[in-house]
Design a protein around this motif. Structure first.
Motif, PDB file in Angstrom:
ATOM      1  N   GLU A  87       2.381   0.290   7.068  1.00 43.95           N
ATOM      2  CA  GLU A  87       1.129  -0.001   6.353  1.00 43.95           C
ATOM      3  C   GLU A  87      -0.061   0.689   6.996  1.00 43.95           C
ATOM      4  N   THR A 105      -1.591   1.805  -3.197  1.00 46.89           N
ATOM      5  CA  THR A 105      -0.236   1.260  -3.382  1.00 46.89           C
ATOM      6  C   THR A 105       0.800   2.373  -3.561  1.00 46.89           C
ATOM      7  N   ASP A 106       0.406   3.474  -4.206  1.00 46.63           N
ATOM      8  CA  ASP A 106       1.319   4.604  -4.375  1.00 46.63           C
ATOM      9  C   ASP A 106       1.612   5.270  -3.033  1.00 46.63           C
ATOM     10  N   ASP A 140       3.957   2.994  -1.115  1.00 51.04           N
ATOM     11  CA  ASP A 140       5.329   3.162  -1.622  1.00 51.04           C
ATOM     12  C   ASP A 140       5.955   4.448  -1.088  1.00 51.04           C
ATOM     13  N   ALA A 141       5.180   5.518  -1.035  1.00 50.13           N
ATOM     14  CA  ALA A 141       5.690   6.796  -0.524  1.00 50.13           C
ATOM     15  C   ALA A 141       6.064   6.678   0.954  1.00 50.13           C
ATOM     16  N   ARG A 161       7.008   3.958   2.472  1.00 48.89           N
ATOM     17  CA  ARG A 161       8.237   3.159   2.546  1.00 48.89           C
ATOM     18  C   ARG A 161       9.454   4.031   2.255  1.00 48.89           C
ATOM     19  N   GLU A 162       9.319   4.963   1.321  1.00 49.30           N
ATOM     20  CA  GLU A 162      10.414   5.898   1.030  1.00 49.30           C
ATOM     21  C   GLU A 162      10.664   6.834   2.212  1.00 49.30           C
TER      22      GLU A 162
END
Length: 161
Positions: free
Chosen positions: A16, A35-36, A39-40, A42-43
């Motif tokens: 984060e 948020t995008d 998410d990236a 996390r990937e």
């Protein structure tokens, strides 16, 4: 202060923070939602993903991050892989953290078989001092950028000591 550089996938507690730095430094200005970006990141922590993030930290404090990604500029998609989104917290700059993050990315890329690494920057002198070469120049949003690369020597390419 002892500084450690590791793959972000091994230090998920910093995902984060690294995503927030990216959003604040580049994403928000480009209209990318926080948020995008989260998410990236996390990937990027997925060990099967060829793209990876690195984090510099001391204890529970994240100090900086960088990415090793397939492409960082659509006009230069034929070049790969890329060092991208190099960030060090302002209070920890000029302590060798950026260089350590770059070195870790280069080692990772070399070990997986990459022969060169690319980046673009508006401040080429920083990277030139580390051996990066200017490939070309371009202007985007009235800013002059420099496409740069560096050869990734394997142990067999390095001279004997």
């Amino acid at each position: 202060m002892e500084i450690t550089i590791d793959l972000l996938r091994n230090q998920p507690r910093f995902i984060e923070t690294c995503a927030r730095w990216n959003h604040e430094s580049w994403g928000a200005a480009r209209g990318i939602a926080a948020t995008d970006i989260l998410d990236a990141y996390r990937e990027l922590a997925d060990p099967e993903n060829p793209e990876q993030a690195f984090v510099a930290f001391s204890g529970d404090t994240a100090l900086g991050t960088t990415l090793l990604i397939e492409c960082d500029h659509p006009e230069y998609a034929h070049y790969r892989p890329w060092l991208a989104a190099l960030y060090v917290q302002p209070e920890y700059r000029r302590q060798g953290i950026a260089r350590a993050l770059i070195d870790a990315s280069m080692t990772f890329a070399r070990e997986r078989g990459d022969q060169r690494l690319f980046l673009y920057s508006a401040s080429p002198e920083i990277y030139a001092a580390m051996g990066w070469q200017v490939v070309s120049r371009f202007i985007e949003d009235k800013t002059h950028y420099f496409l740069m690369n560096i050869e990734l020597q394997t142990n067999s390419d390095q001279p004997n000591s």
